[in-house]
Write an enzyme that holds these catalytic residues in place. Structure first.
Site, PDB file in Angstrom:
ATOM      1  N   LYS A   1       2.793  -5.201   9.068  1.00 54.45           N
ATOM      2  CA  LYS A   1       1.524  -5.494   8.310  1.00 54.45           C
ATOM      3  C   LYS A   1       0.369  -5.751   9.568  1.00 54.45           C
ATOM      4  O   LYS A   1      -0.710  -5.964   9.173  1.00 54.45           O
ATOM      5  CB  LYS A   1       1.574  -6.800   7.651  1.00 54.45           C
ATOM      6  CG  LYS A   1       2.575  -6.748   6.500  1.00 54.45           C
ATOM      7  CD  LYS A   1       2.453  -7.777   5.649  1.00 54.45           C
ATOM      8  CE  LYS A   1       3.556  -7.789   4.667  1.00 54.45           C
ATOM      9  NZ  LYS A   1       3.607  -6.844   3.841  1.00 54.45           N
ATOM     10  N   SER A   2       0.858  -5.448  10.754  1.00 49.91           N
ATOM     11  CA  SER A   2      -0.443  -5.853  11.631  1.00 49.91           C
ATOM     12  C   SER A   2      -1.493  -4.728  11.520  1.00 49.91           C
ATOM     13  O   SER A   2      -2.648  -5.208  11.668  1.00 49.91           O
ATOM     14  CB  SER A   2       0.067  -5.688  13.047  1.00 49.91           C
ATOM     15  OG  SER A   2       1.124  -6.878  13.318  1.00 49.91           O
TER      16      SER A   2
ATOM     17  N   THR B   1       6.092  -6.950  18.906  1.00 51.40           N
ATOM     18  CA  THR B   1       7.092  -7.530  18.157  1.00 51.40           C
ATOM     19  C   THR B   1       8.601  -7.176  18.395  1.00 51.40           C
ATOM     20  O   THR B   1       8.890  -6.442  19.378  1.00 51.40           O
ATOM     21  CB  THR B   1       6.546  -7.213  16.816  1.00 51.40           C
ATOM     22  OG1 THR B   1       7.471  -8.040  15.656  1.00 51.40           O
ATOM     23  CG2 THR B   1       6.887  -5.779  16.349  1.00 51.40           C
TER      24      THR B   1
ATOM     25  N   LYS C   1       9.459  -8.563  23.166  1.00 51.59           N
ATOM     26  CA  LYS C   1       8.785  -9.510  23.647  1.00 51.59           C
ATOM     27  C   LYS C   1       9.234 -10.009  24.868  1.00 51.59           C
ATOM     28  O   LYS C   1       8.222 -10.338  25.915  1.00 51.59           O
ATOM     29  CB  LYS C   1       8.611 -10.753  22.763  1.00 51.59           C
ATOM     30  CG  LYS C   1       8.060 -10.355  21.436  1.00 51.59           C
ATOM     31  CD  LYS C   1       7.814 -11.855  20.438  1.00 51.59           C
ATOM     32  CE  LYS C   1       7.246 -11.071  19.187  1.00 51.59           C
ATOM     33  NZ  LYS C   1       7.176 -12.513  18.344  1.00 51.59           N
TER      34      LYS C   1
ATOM     35  N   GLY D   1      16.356 -24.239  15.351  1.00 56.12           N
ATOM     36  CA  GLY D   1      16.350 -23.186  16.164  1.00 56.12           C
ATOM     37  C   GLY D   1      16.036 -23.351  17.657  1.00 56.12           C
ATOM     38  O   GLY D   1      15.392 -24.374  17.797  1.00 56.12           O
TER      39      GLY D   1
ATOM     40  N   ALA E   1      11.732 -17.655  19.307  1.00 50.95           N
ATOM     41  CA  ALA E   1      10.797 -18.105  18.047  1.00 50.95           C
ATOM     42  C   ALA E   1      10.607 -19.647  18.401  1.00 50.95           C
ATOM     43  O   ALA E   1       9.184 -19.842  18.261  1.00 50.95           O
ATOM     44  CB  ALA E   1      11.346 -17.696  16.787  1.00 50.95           C
TER      45      ALA E   1
ATOM     46  N   ARG F   1      22.418 -24.555  16.311  1.00 49.36           N
ATOM     47  CA  ARG F   1      23.627 -24.577  15.982  1.00 49.36           C
ATOM     48  C   ARG F   1      24.226 -24.800  17.295  1.00 49.36           C
ATOM     49  O   ARG F   1      25.380 -25.598  17.442  1.00 49.36           O
ATOM     50  CB  ARG F   1      23.822 -22.991  15.570  1.00 49.36           C
ATOM     51  CG  ARG F   1      25.435 -22.806  15.041  1.00 49.36           C
ATOM     52  CD  ARG F   1      25.240 -21.336  14.450  1.00 49.36           C
ATOM     53  NE  ARG F   1      24.843 -20.495  15.510  1.00 49.36           N
ATOM     54  CZ  ARG F   1      24.642 -19.072  15.145  1.00 49.36           C
ATOM     55  NH1 ARG F   1      24.862 -18.732  13.578  1.00 49.36           N
ATOM     56  NH2 ARG F   1      24.350 -18.275  15.798  1.00 49.36           N
TER      57      ARG F   1
ATOM     58  N   TYR G   1       8.696 -14.010   6.524  1.00 54.07           N
ATOM     59  CA  TYR G   1       7.678 -13.947   5.245  1.00 54.07           C
ATOM     60  C   TYR G   1       8.184 -12.861   4.652  1.00 54.07           C
ATOM     61  O   TYR G   1       8.998 -11.853   4.893  1.00 54.07           O
ATOM     62  CB  TYR G   1       6.313 -13.774   5.799  1.00 54.07           C
ATOM     63  CG  TYR G   1       6.287 -12.430   6.788  1.00 54.07           C
ATOM     64  CD1 TYR G   1       6.232 -12.522   8.269  1.00 54.07           C
ATOM     65  CD2 TYR G   1       6.059 -11.251   6.174  1.00 54.07           C
ATOM     66  CE1 TYR G   1       6.098 -11.260   8.795  1.00 54.07           C
ATOM     67  CE2 TYR G   1       5.959 -10.103   6.838  1.00 54.07           C
ATOM     68  CZ  TYR G   1       5.929 -10.208   8.267  1.00 54.07           C
ATOM     69  OH  TYR G   1       5.538  -8.917   9.195  1.00 54.07           O
TER      70      TYR G   1
ATOM     71  N   GLY H   1       5.975 -17.413   6.475  1.00 51.76           N
ATOM     72  CA  GLY H   1       5.244 -17.457   7.510  1.00 51.76           C
ATOM     73  C   GLY H   1       4.275 -16.391   7.861  1.00 51.76           C
ATOM     74  O   GLY H   1       3.721 -15.971   8.664  1.00 51.76           O
TER      75      GLY H   1
HETATM   76  P1  ATR Z   1      14.412 -15.279  17.935  1.00 47.61           P
HETATM   77  O1  ATR Z   1      13.496 -14.672  18.874  1.00 47.61           O
HETATM   78  O2  ATR Z   1      14.132 -14.783  16.545  1.00 47.61           O
HETATM   79  O3  ATR Z   1      14.318 -16.844  18.025  1.00 47.61           O
HETATM   80  P2  ATR Z   1      17.032 -15.564  19.277  1.00 47.61           P
HETATM   81  O4  ATR Z   1      16.454 -15.874  20.556  1.00 47.61           O
HETATM   82  O5  ATR Z   1      18.233 -14.477  18.988  1.00 47.61           O
HETATM   83  O6  ATR Z   1      16.151 -14.905  18.314  1.00 47.61           O
HETATM   84  O7  ATR Z   1      17.594 -16.882  18.629  1.00 47.61           O
HETATM   85  C1  ATR Z   1      18.034 -17.085  17.386  1.00 47.61           C
HETATM   86  C2  ATR Z   1      18.238 -18.609  16.759  1.00 47.61           C
HETATM   87  O8  ATR Z   1      18.692 -18.275  15.322  1.00 47.61           O
HETATM   88  C3  ATR Z   1      19.062 -19.372  17.721  1.00 47.61           C
HETATM   89  O9  ATR Z   1      18.513 -20.462  17.752  1.00 47.61           O
HETATM   90  C4  ATR Z   1      20.463 -19.235  16.679  1.00 47.61           C
HETATM   91  O10 ATR Z   1      21.293 -20.242  17.009  1.00 47.61           O
HETATM   92  P3  ATR Z   1      22.524 -20.176  18.295  1.00 47.61           P
HETATM   93  O11 ATR Z   1      21.668 -20.374  19.508  1.00 47.61           O
HETATM   94  O12 ATR Z   1      23.361 -21.250  17.819  1.00 47.61           O
HETATM   95  O13 ATR Z   1      22.833 -18.774  18.289  1.00 47.61           O
HETATM   96  C5  ATR Z   1      19.559 -19.146  15.415  1.00 47.61           C
HETATM   97  N1  ATR Z   1      20.619 -18.744  14.382  1.00 47.61           N
HETATM   98  C6  ATR Z   1      20.955 -17.361  14.005  1.00 47.61           C
HETATM   99  N2  ATR Z   1      21.696 -17.302  12.906  1.00 47.61           N
HETATM  100  C7  ATR Z   1      21.925 -18.522  12.372  1.00 47.61           C
HETATM  101  C8  ATR Z   1      22.471 -19.156  11.194  1.00 47.61           C
HETATM  102  N3  ATR Z   1      23.218 -18.379  10.471  1.00 47.61           N
HETATM  103  N4  ATR Z   1      22.609 -20.616  11.272  1.00 47.61           N
HETATM  104  C9  ATR Z   1      22.027 -21.233  12.052  1.00 47.61           C
HETATM  105  N5  ATR Z   1      21.356 -20.648  13.290  1.00 47.61           N
HETATM  106  C10 ATR Z   1      21.211 -19.405  13.300  1.00 47.61           C
END
Ligand code: ATR
Length: 304
Positions: free
Chosen positions: A33-34, A79, A83, A143, A147, A168, A246, A266
């Site tokens: 959408k940018s 995006t 990044k 998380g 992000a 997690r 979003y 978002g």
């Molecule tokens: P992004 O840049 O979108 O943050 P990322 O750096 O790969 O992507 O991080 C993904 C995040 O989503 C991590 O915090 C991941 O948890 P882990 O560090 O334990 O892997 C979290 N995540 C992804 N899928 C998940 C799920 N089904 N339940 C809970 N946390 C999840």
């Protein structure tokens, strides 16, 4: 109206000799959408510019960005999944890009390529625009990936009372808490890390939060990072649940709604991070001419 065609997936500055050219680079990029957001800002601020889309192949980011700037391109947004490549490509990083560990905005200044990150500032601007009181608030950030890291600096700078990072896997949450320990102290914030499982245990002291932000990738696969038990402990009707994804009502948003909390996706963060990038590129004074909330309202209307 968005008049972009499929050719704009390969926007190059030479195609628009009379305009300042910008683009968003990602993979996939077709549904970004940018372009429409920046086109609206350009109309509001009366700027002669074109903003297109570029789909780069994995591993090709530096090649694409180099040829874009060599052909006279003025700036790029970046995006998923580029990044970190953009951070490596930038010759100079702004302090907030260093803190975020990633770059979503590139621009040329004094013949050098600068990398900045407007994601966290966009999140905070959207939260404030929705009436959230961040100073003194108790915030739960779900998380600990890219992000979440991007959100940390701007959130801490708002001086909430407490910020808990729950992930997690505990190692990544601990690392993030350690990385931002100094900034938390400077801003008087109680910063701690937790696992998602620990949120289920009332004895851990996780009483309800005023703001819960989902920065995990769980929403993309239709899951919530929170169990029903954790959601019961965390949400009360005065809570606000913010989903960084979003365009859909995620399982996380449903859990919050079922417990009477307010929710947001978002989309506002997307518009606000774009506004910040626009002002970096075109001049901070244009702040008086652009209206991100009206752009957001129109975007929501066109998505209905
Ligand atoms: P992004 O840049 O979108 O943050 P990322 O750096 O790969 O992507 O991080 C993904 C995040 O989503 C991590 O915090 C991941 O948890 P882990 O560090 O334990 O892997 C979290 N995540 C992804 N899928 C998940 C799920 N089904 N339940 C809970 N946390 C999840």
């Amino acid at each position: 109206m968005n008049s972009l065609s499929i050719n704009d997936f390969h926007t190059m500055p030479n195609d628009f000799p009379d305009l300042d050219v910008y683009a968003v680079v990602g993979n996939p990029i077709a549904h970004s959408k940018s372009p429409v957001i920046h086109q609206r800002f350009a109309e509001q601020a009366k700027q002669k510019m074109h903003y297109g889309r570029i789909q780069a192949e994995l591993g090709d980011f530096a090649k694409v960005a180099k040829s874009f700037f060599a052909a006279g391109g003025m700036g790029l947004n970046i995006t998923i999944p580029f990044k970190l490549d953009a951070q490596a490509f930038a010759e100079v990083l702004t302090p907030r890009a260093q803190l975020a560990g990633a770059v979503n905005t590139l621009y040329r200044q004094n013949s050098q390529i600068f990398g900045d990150n407007t994601d966290g500032a966009g999140l905070v601007r959207d939260l404030l625009a929705q009436g959230l009181q961040l100073r003194g608030a108790r915030i739960l950030l779900l998380g600990a990936g890219g992000a979440a890291r991007g959100a940390m600096g701007p959130l801490l700078e708002q001086s909430p009372k407490q910020l808990i990072i729950a992930n997690r896997s505990s190692a990544k949450a601990n690392d993030l808490a350690q990385l931002f320990g100094g900034l938390a102290k400077t801003n008087g914030v109680e910063l701690a890390s937790s696992t998602l499982n620990e949120l289920e245990d009332p004895k851990k002291g996780h009483t309800p939060f005023e703001l819960v932000i989902n920065a995990t990738a769980a929403g993309l696969s239709g899951e919530s990072p929170l169990s029903a038990q954790a959601a019961d402990n965390i949400f009360i009707p005065s809570s606000f649940a913010y989903e960084m994804v979003y365009g859909k009502s995620t399982a996380f948003m449903q859990q919050a709604l079922q417990r009477g909390a307010r929710v947001s996706d978002g989309l506002g963060m997307l518009v606000e991070q774009a506004a910040d990038a626009f002002l970096i590129w075109r001049g901070a004074k244009l702040n008086l001419m652009i209206d991100p909330r009206s752009v957001l309202a129109k975007l929501r209307h066109s998505c209905d």
